[in-house]
Design a protein around this motif. Structure first.
Motif, PDB file in Angstrom:
ATOM      1  N   GLY A 270      69.497  70.463  66.396  1.00  0.00           N
ATOM      2  CA  GLY A 270      70.040  69.476  67.321  1.00  0.00           C
ATOM      3  C   GLY A 270      69.904  68.045  66.854  1.00  0.00           C
ATOM      4  O   GLY A 270      70.801  67.215  67.073  1.00  0.00           O
ATOM      5  N   VAL A 271      68.790  67.710  66.195  1.00  0.00           N
ATOM      6  CA  VAL A 271      68.573  66.332  65.730  1.00  0.00           C
ATOM      7  C   VAL A 271      69.538  65.996  64.595  1.00  0.00           C
ATOM      8  O   VAL A 271      69.778  64.829  64.297  1.00  0.00           O
ATOM      9  CB  VAL A 271      67.104  66.131  65.305  1.00  0.00           C
ATOM     10  N   ALA A 272      70.132  67.012  63.974  1.00  0.00           N
ATOM     11  CA  ALA A 272      71.132  66.771  62.920  1.00  0.00           C
ATOM     12  C   ALA A 272      72.363  66.068  63.464  1.00  0.00           C
ATOM     13  O   ALA A 272      73.196  65.591  62.694  1.00  0.00           O
ATOM     14  CB  ALA A 272      71.534  68.094  62.268  1.00  0.00           C
ATOM     15  N   ALA A 273      72.488  66.003  64.782  1.00  0.00           N
ATOM     16  CA  ALA A 273      73.614  65.297  65.393  1.00  0.00           C
ATOM     17  C   ALA A 273      73.362  63.795  65.502  1.00  0.00           C
ATOM     18  O   ALA A 273      74.289  63.033  65.801  1.00  0.00           O
ATOM     19  CB  ALA A 273      73.893  65.870  66.789  1.00  0.00           C
ATOM     20  N   ASN A 274      72.139  63.353  65.247  1.00  0.00           N
ATOM     21  CA  ASN A 274      71.809  61.933  65.388  1.00  0.00           C
ATOM     22  C   ASN A 274      72.559  61.100  64.347  1.00  0.00           C
ATOM     23  O   ASN A 274      72.511  61.387  63.151  1.00  0.00           O
ATOM     24  CB  ASN A 274      70.297  61.742  65.232  1.00  0.00           C
ATOM     25  N   SER A 275      73.240  60.071  64.804  1.00  0.00           N
ATOM     26  CA  SER A 275      74.096  59.284  63.916  1.00  0.00           C
ATOM     27  C   SER A 275      73.313  58.521  62.860  1.00  0.00           C
ATOM     28  O   SER A 275      73.777  58.359  61.719  1.00  0.00           O
ATOM     29  CB  SER A 275      74.943  58.307  64.747  1.00  0.00           C
ATOM     30  N   VAL A 276      72.114  58.040  63.207  1.00  0.00           N
ATOM     31  CA  VAL A 276      71.293  57.301  62.246  1.00  0.00           C
ATOM     32  C   VAL A 276      70.822  58.233  61.137  1.00  0.00           C
ATOM     33  O   VAL A 276      70.863  57.889  59.946  1.00  0.00           O
ATOM     34  CB  VAL A 276      70.094  56.637  62.941  1.00  0.00           C
ATOM     35  N   LEU A 277      70.387  59.429  61.505  1.00  0.00           N
ATOM     36  CA  LEU A 277      69.931  60.401  60.519  1.00  0.00           C
ATOM     37  C   LEU A 277      71.083  60.835  59.607  1.00  0.00           C
ATOM     38  O   LEU A 277      70.918  60.925  58.382  1.00  0.00           O
ATOM     39  CB  LEU A 277      69.326  61.618  61.223  1.00  0.00           C
ATOM     40  N   ARG A 278      72.250  61.077  60.179  1.00  0.00           N
ATOM     41  CA  ARG A 278      73.397  61.507  59.376  1.00  0.00           C
ATOM     42  C   ARG A 278      73.788  60.429  58.357  1.00  0.00           C
ATOM     43  O   ARG A 278      74.101  60.737  57.201  1.00  0.00           O
ATOM     44  CB  ARG A 278      74.580  61.857  60.291  1.00  0.00           C
ATOM     45  N   ALA A 279      73.757  59.177  58.782  1.00  0.00           N
ATOM     46  CA  ALA A 279      74.092  58.081  57.861  1.00  0.00           C
ATOM     47  C   ALA A 279      73.075  57.984  56.728  1.00  0.00           C
ATOM     48  O   ALA A 279      73.439  57.790  55.557  1.00  0.00           O
ATOM     49  CB  ALA A 279      74.164  56.771  58.633  1.00  0.00           C
ATOM     50  N   ALA A 280      71.786  58.145  57.072  1.00  0.00           N
ATOM     51  CA  ALA A 280      70.736  58.068  56.056  1.00  0.00           C
ATOM     52  C   ALA A 280      70.833  59.235  55.072  1.00  0.00           C
ATOM     53  O   ALA A 280      70.572  59.079  53.872  1.00  0.00           O
ATOM     54  CB  ALA A 280      69.365  58.058  56.721  1.00  0.00           C
ATOM     55  N   LEU A 281      71.212  60.411  55.559  1.00  0.00           N
ATOM     56  CA  LEU A 281      71.375  61.569  54.679  1.00  0.00           C
ATOM     57  C   LEU A 281      72.544  61.361  53.706  1.00  0.00           C
ATOM     58  O   LEU A 281      72.469  61.748  52.535  1.00  0.00           O
ATOM     59  CB  LEU A 281      71.593  62.831  55.512  1.00  0.00           C
ATOM     60  N   GLU A 282      73.602  60.752  54.195  1.00  0.00           N
ATOM     61  CA  GLU A 282      74.738  60.464  53.316  1.00  0.00           C
ATOM     62  C   GLU A 282      74.349  59.469  52.222  1.00  0.00           C
ATOM     63  O   GLU A 282      74.766  59.597  51.063  1.00  0.00           O
ATOM     64  CB  GLU A 282      75.905  59.935  54.157  1.00  0.00           C
ATOM     65  N   GLN A 283      73.538  58.489  52.586  1.00  0.00           N
ATOM     66  CA  GLN A 283      73.067  57.527  51.596  1.00  0.00           C
ATOM     67  C   GLN A 283      72.153  58.200  50.568  1.00  0.00           C
ATOM     68  O   GLN A 283      72.217  57.911  49.372  1.00  0.00           O
ATOM     69  CB  GLN A 283      72.329  56.382  52.300  1.00  0.00           C
ATOM     70  N   MET A 284      71.290  59.111  51.044  1.00  0.00           N
ATOM     71  CA  MET A 284      70.415  59.852  50.143  1.00  0.00           C
ATOM     72  C   MET A 284      71.222  60.695  49.165  1.00  0.00           C
ATOM     73  O   MET A 284      70.923  60.760  47.971  1.00  0.00           O
ATOM     74  CB  MET A 284      69.478  60.749  50.956  1.00  0.00           C
ATOM     75  N   ALA A 285      72.276  61.341  49.669  1.00  0.00           N
ATOM     76  CA  ALA A 285      73.128  62.163  48.811  1.00  0.00           C
ATOM     77  C   ALA A 285      73.799  61.319  47.734  1.00  0.00           C
ATOM     78  O   ALA A 285      73.920  61.744  46.577  1.00  0.00           O
ATOM     79  CB  ALA A 285      74.169  62.878  49.666  1.00  0.00           C
ATOM     80  N   ALA A 286      74.217  60.116  48.114  1.00  0.00           N
ATOM     81  CA  ALA A 286      74.847  59.216  47.140  1.00  0.00           C
ATOM     82  C   ALA A 286      73.853  58.796  46.054  1.00  0.00           C
ATOM     83  O   ALA A 286      74.213  58.700  44.878  1.00  0.00           O
ATOM     84  CB  ALA A 286      75.410  57.995  47.862  1.00  0.00           C
ATOM     85  N   ARG A 287      72.601  58.558  46.449  1.00  0.00           N
ATOM     86  CA  ARG A 287      71.577  58.145  45.475  1.00  0.00           C
ATOM     87  C   ARG A 287      71.225  59.265  44.503  1.00  0.00           C
ATOM     88  O   ARG A 287      70.960  59.023  43.321  1.00  0.00           O
ATOM     89  CB  ARG A 287      70.298  57.684  46.189  1.00  0.00           C
ATOM     90  N   THR A 288      71.178  60.480  44.988  1.00  0.00           N
ATOM     91  CA  THR A 288      70.693  61.598  44.179  1.00  0.00           C
ATOM     92  C   THR A 288      71.814  62.408  43.539  1.00  0.00           C
ATOM     93  O   THR A 288      71.550  63.269  42.697  1.00  0.00           O
ATOM     94  CB  THR A 288      69.849  62.554  45.045  1.00  0.00           C
TER      95      THR A 288
END
Length: 350
Positions: A270-288
């Motif tokens: 359920g927390v995977a729906a959080n917009s702040v977390l989703r944005a941070a995960l996308e940034q992490m994916a871009a870095r790695t």
């Protein structure tokens, strides 16, 4: 292979028909949110009674939406662990009875495995091995998915899970239940730097985390403002809290991604729906350079489609239950919950 799946681990009664673990033929969710919002959280006894009232109805709706008769099903599955035990027993016993009556296999499913499997429905090309961040109501962990039924927990919470912290903070800020989406909405108009909140570091366990200190800090800020007669920046505090949760989870996940050599990463719960977390995960994916798989919002919360997806892979692995299958309030994600039900009756028949 078409599987009817039942989900009743908390306050949603859900039924779905899934084909070959990857295709949704129907997905019905009956929520009790409005009922439990009156109490500020889930009342287990009320939830169990609600499941009893809804389970037949949602099953009929799922079959109708899939355009199927129950006799055309190949198997029946249900969530059997973990969750509220009374709620689990409703779905598990209904599923067992239906499977027995139809002469079909019954497949018990672990709820958190189901959350991970939601990604198989959204991304049919995704296959193990990969890394997933589980952020569900009572569960927060980083998991290596080695195979469809083989899981290794690399790090997890030592106390409160992220979802629990969201609900408790929502209660303090007066936005009501369920806390996750309401805190996310409130945070949209706030400054994430408005309040300095603590982050956890577990000695000798760099991949583990804790949310109890963060939750307590938010409660203390709110209470101190009330006692001093000060105006609390609720939006700013909500935004700061979302940022703190994200900064607790994502750096640890990034460490795992860099060290594991795996480049497929997903998020579940359920927390995977959080917009702040989703944005941070996308940034992490871009870095790695990782391939990020984020399920649609409709598959982040509790639903039966994810249970039907995981049930298919459990069936292929031979994890089929019997009429003795029980439900369990707690169970590690690595446990085969079928083995717990392989017990003999206490009283032998004459």
């Amino acid at each position: 292979m078409r599987i009817l799946a039942i989900e009743s681990s908390c306050d949603e009664t859900a039924a779905a028909v899934i084909e070959d673990g990857r295709k949704i033929l129907s997905n019905i969710v009956d929520s009790q949110v409005e009922t439990h919002a009156l109490y500020g959280g889930v009342v287990p006894e009320i939830a169990s009674r609600g499941h009893m009232e809804a389970v037949c109805r949602v099953t009929r709706q799922a079959l109708a939406e899939a355009g199927m008769e129950q006799g055309a099903l190949d198997a029946v599955a249900a969530t059997c662990a973990p969750g509220l035990i009374g709620a689990l027993l409703v779905g598990a016993n209904f599923g067992k009875a239906l499977a027995y009556g139809l002469g079909k296999p019954f497949i018990p499913v672990h709820h958190i495995r189901g959350h991970i499997a939601a990604n198989y429905l959204a991304f049919p090309a995704l296959e193990p091995p990969f890394i997933t961040l589980v952020a569900s109501g009572g569960h927060s962990m980083i998991v290596r998915v080695d195979d469809y039924t083989s899981f290794s927990v690399l790090g997890g919470t030592r106390d409160d899970a992220a979802g629990e912290a969201f609900d408790k903070v929502a209660r303090v800020l007066g936005v009501g239940y369920p806390g996750g989406p309401k805190i996310d909405k409130l945070a949209q108009g706030g400054d994430p730097g408005a309040y300095k909140l603590p982050s956890s570091h577990i000695k000798d366990a760099p991949l583990d985390f804790s949310f109890s200190g963060l939750k307590t800090a938010v409660i203390n800020l709110a209470h101190n403002a009330e006692q001093k007669g000060e105006t609390l920046d609720r939006a700013g505090l909500a935004a700061s809290f979302c940022r703190a949760v994200t900064e607790t989870l994502v750096p640890r996940l990034e460490t795992v991604v860099r060290e594991s050599g795996l480049r497929d990463v997903s998020c579940a719960g359920g927390v995977a729906a959080n917009s702040v977390l989703r944005a941070a995960l996308e940034q992490m994916a871009a870095r790695t350079g990782a391939n990020l798989y984020l399920p649609p919002l409709s598959l982040c919360g509790d639903n039966a489609a994810m249970i039907g997806s995981q049930a298919y892979f459990e069936y292929l692995a031979g994890n089929v239950g019997t009429t003795l299958q029980n439900a369990f309030a707690t169970a590690d994600i690595g446990e085969n919950i079928c083995t717990k039900s392989e017990r003999k009756p206490l009283v032998k028949k004459p």
